[in-house]
Scaffold this active site. Sequence first.
Site, short mmCIF file in Angstrom:
data_model
loop_
_atom_site.label_atom_id
_atom_site.label_comp_id
_atom_site.label_asym_id
_atom_site.label_seq_id
_atom_site.Cartn_x
_atom_site.Cartn_y
_atom_site.Cartn_z
N ARG A 49 -10.12 -5.76 -4.68
CA ARG A 49 -8.88 -4.98 -4.71
C ARG A 49 -7.72 -5.88 -4.31
O ARG A 49 -7.78 -6.55 -3.28
CB ARG A 49 -8.99 -3.80 -3.75
CG ARG A 49 -7.74 -2.94 -3.62
CD ARG A 49 -8.05 -1.76 -2.68
NE ARG A 49 -6.95 -0.83 -2.56
CZ ARG A 49 -6.16 -0.73 -1.50
NH1 ARG A 49 -6.32 -1.55 -0.47
NH2 ARG A 49 -5.21 0.18 -1.46
N GLU A 139 -0.86 4.30 -0.66
CA GLU A 139 -0.71 5.26 0.44
C GLU A 139 0.59 6.06 0.29
O GLU A 139 1.50 5.99 1.11
CB GLU A 139 -0.75 4.54 1.79
CG GLU A 139 -2.11 3.92 2.08
CD GLU A 139 -2.23 3.34 3.47
OE1 GLU A 139 -3.34 3.33 4.02
OE2 GLU A 139 -1.19 2.90 4.03
N GLU A 249 -9.58 1.97 1.49
CA GLU A 249 -9.37 1.11 2.66
C GLU A 249 -10.16 1.68 3.83
O GLU A 249 -10.07 2.87 4.12
CB GLU A 249 -7.90 1.06 3.07
CG GLU A 249 -6.95 0.48 2.05
CD GLU A 249 -5.52 0.41 2.59
OE1 GLU A 249 -5.35 0.41 3.83
OE2 GLU A 249 -4.59 0.37 1.77
#
Length: 334
Positions: A49, A139, A249
């Site tokens: 990622r 996010e 994450e």
Amino acid sequence: YQRRVRGSLKRLTNSISSLFYSGQTYKDLNGVVRKSDAILQSGGMNSVRSRIWVNPKDGNYNLDYNLRLAKRVKAAGLSFYLDFHYSDTWADPSHQTIPAGWPNTLDPLLTQVYNYTKATITAFINQGTPVDIVSLGNEIRNGLLWPVGTTSSFSNIAKILNATAYAVKDASGNNQPKIMIHIDNGWNIDEQTYFYDSVQKTGAFSSSLYDIQGVSYYPFYGTGATLANLKVSLNTMVSKYAKDIVVAETNWPWNCPGVTLSEKNIPISPAGQITWVDDVITILNALPSGHGKGVYYWEPAWIGNAGLGSSCVSNLLFNNSGSALPSVNMYGSH
């Protein structure tokens, strides 16, 4: 797109820059000097990622940086997950700064972000390294591309997501990547449903335009971040939205004095790192209809920033001298 995306570096990019530019070396469990990504791949990692920034001041994490990284990742037989930040620097729930020079009114911004996203995805296709997963922002529980895309207008957020999703699809033709929406606090179902319901109620972004709901999940930002709460949250999300789930994450510390973590029975050690990720994988694998798709560890090898934004001393899978901890093999049994 695999049933279980077993490992990751949010930032193989940082490990590469350390190796190439600062001379940082890494050693495997046998004390042999190797590339950090090769050590982690030997331990079961099968996907990388990487964040992409629009015009970062030092060039790190821009398009050229990520194109070079994608060549390395694909050559190693790994899948590549591109994380659009839609900023020139870090984007997270407290920071979603619009790139310098971009419009700050909605319609021209939609054109700008569509063209940027489409051109970026096309660049990866043109060099023969198409991305496998694309996150439309990082996010974004509090929105993206501020001040236009704040939660004062979920309609604007939805329109931005609509533009970016169509850009990915228009660029990709018959080689469509999986499209992700990524927000933090995966253990908090109220925050998850508030965001997705608010976006969907606008009618400006169809749920058919994305494939994955990605979450961040950390043990040190609140005692509510328990595995039990994560299990309830992810199962509720699957029941309500029927999307695939990726923990985009997570990490656990091996050195963290004086910090209260959400799971008191997991040791603060390399063994605890393995246990934490194993428990997350167990929750994902038990989701209905195979909707649990993977977990990415952020981040294994960033020596010099081992706390990774937390108050812990180190959450890495290497010690401060670059020697691997036993937890580098955390994905090997999955």
